[in-house]
Design an enzyme around this catalytic site. Structure first.
Site, mmCIF file in Angstrom:
data_model
loop_
_atom_site.group_PDB
_atom_site.id
_atom_site.type_symbol
_atom_site.label_atom_id
_atom_site.label_comp_id
_atom_site.label_asym_id
_atom_site.label_seq_id
_atom_site.Cartn_x
_atom_site.Cartn_y
_atom_site.Cartn_z
ATOM 1 N N HIS A 1 0.838 -1.215 0.000
ATOM 2 C CA HIS A 1 0.000 0.000 0.000
ATOM 3 C C HIS A 1 0.862 1.250 0.000
ATOM 4 C CE1 HIS A 1 0.747 -0.626 4.272
ATOM 5 N NE2 HIS A 1 0.242 0.554 4.564
ATOM 6 N N HIS B 1 1.431 3.876 1.930
ATOM 7 C CA HIS B 1 2.043 4.582 3.064
ATOM 8 C C HIS B 1 3.569 4.596 2.944
ATOM 9 C CE1 HIS B 1 -1.805 3.953 5.672
ATOM 10 N NE2 HIS B 1 -1.901 4.983 4.856
ATOM 11 N N ASP C 1 6.051 4.210 4.898
ATOM 12 C CA ASP C 1 6.897 3.172 5.504
ATOM 13 C C ASP C 1 6.784 1.828 4.761
ATOM 14 O OD1 ASP C 1 4.256 3.177 6.572
ATOM 15 O OD2 ASP C 1 4.886 1.941 8.262
ATOM 16 N N HIS C 2 6.035 1.818 3.656
ATOM 17 C CA HIS C 2 5.939 0.623 2.802
ATOM 18 C C HIS C 2 6.409 0.935 1.369
ATOM 19 C CE1 HIS C 2 3.733 -1.719 5.872
ATOM 20 N NE2 HIS C 2 3.443 -0.504 6.277
ATOM 21 N N HIS D 1 -7.587 -0.492 5.334
ATOM 22 C CA HIS D 1 -6.479 0.316 5.858
ATOM 23 C C HIS D 1 -6.181 1.401 4.815
ATOM 24 C CE1 HIS D 1 -2.867 1.291 8.083
ATOM 25 N NE2 HIS D 1 -2.140 1.130 6.994
ATOM 26 N N ASP E 1 -0.416 -3.989 5.941
ATOM 27 C CA ASP E 1 -1.061 -3.463 7.147
ATOM 28 C C ASP E 1 -2.548 -3.802 7.188
ATOM 29 O OD1 ASP E 1 1.388 -2.411 7.768
ATOM 30 O OD2 ASP E 1 0.772 -0.300 7.699
ATOM 31 N N HIS F 1 4.446 -5.251 10.073
ATOM 32 C CA HIS F 1 5.042 -4.702 11.300
ATOM 33 C C HIS F 1 5.172 -5.762 12.393
ATOM 34 C CE1 HIS F 1 4.738 -0.311 10.388
ATOM 35 N NE2 HIS F 1 3.706 -0.696 9.636
#
Ligand code: ZN
Length: 258
Positions: A54, A56, A58-59, A112, A135, A174
């Protein structure tokens, strides 16, 4: 296929997936691209593509950089998820081959984010399949409903991912397992499987080891968000339908401070 963890940032995981017959590899969510390239070099494999769960940061935040480091690399991402540096947009049901023995099926698992994709990976070596859930599904938890509804999260977790074979290995985005299990115990105080998994997960972290992968079967036993179909859980939570139950547990989790 072989799968290797690549710890990134504070508590993220990227994963290297290797098709052993050809030495071709894919990397899931390489938030720190240098680490992914180094892992590929250490294993002597060729990075062919990125699987982005996705948008975001941090991905997907390493996608542009990894394209500079590995110019031929393809970057897959959900067609409606606005993934950075995406070269190949995918939708539910799309298939991608890695090398000659590894197949990847794209599963749309929204809520999400609205275009979130989970990647279901099967090999021809007789090993259990694996699913990379970003996530959407965490071990013993689920992602926050930033861009979707409880209905969609129910569909993603309990229908789409819940229909995968029970031994499927679950690799999430995570390391949240211990916190999630502590919360799960507040929902189901008598669930022995949750207690057992919590003490195992705490030991793993003490040894500096990941708590991932889990399996779909273990999630059905210990993840409250995947157990909302059970009448006994609905009763404990005080809800009459699976979706209502999921919404209630998610709201409790949002407020929970551990
Ligand atoms: Zn996210």
């Amino acid at each position: 296929m072989k799968i290797h963890h690549i710890p990134c940032l504070e508590d993220n995981y990227a994963y290297l997936i290797i098709d052993e017959g050809t030495g071709e590899a894919a990397v899931v969510d390489p938030a720190e691209p240098e680490k992914a390239v180094k892992a590929a070099q250490e294993h002597g494999v060729d990075l062919k593509f990125v699987l982005t769960t996705h948008h975001h940061w941090d991905h997907a935040g390493g996608n542009e950089k990894i394209k500079q480091l590995v110019p031929e690399i393809k970057v897959y991402g959900g067609s409606i998820d606005n993934v950075k540096a995406c070269t190949d947009k995918v939708e539910n049901g799309d298939k991608v081959s890695l090398g000659k023995d590894t197949d990847i099926l794209c599963l749309h698992t929204p809520s999400h984010t609205k275009g979130h994709i989970s990647y279901y990976v099967t090999g021809k070596g007789g090993e259990d399949p694996a699913v990379f859930t970003g996530d959407t599904l965490f071990i013993a938890g689920c992602g926050k409903l930033f861009e979707g509804t409880a209905e969609q999260m129910y569909q993603s977790l309990c229908v789409t991912l819940g229909s995968l074979p029970k031994p499927t290995r679950v690799y999430c985005g995570h390391e949240y397992t211990v916190k999630n299990l502590l919360f799960a115990l507040t929902v189901e105080q008598e669930n022995v499987k949750i207690k057992q998994k919590l003490s195992w997960a705490q030991q793993q972290l003490e040894k500096g080891l990941p708590t991932i992968p889990s399996t779909i079967e273990e999630e059905m036993e210990t993840n409250p968000f995947m157990r909302v179909n059970l009448p006994e859980l609905q009763e404990i939570v005080g809800c009459k339908s699976p979706v209502e139950c999921l919404r209630e547990i998610r709201q409790r989790k949002d407020k929970w401070r551990g």
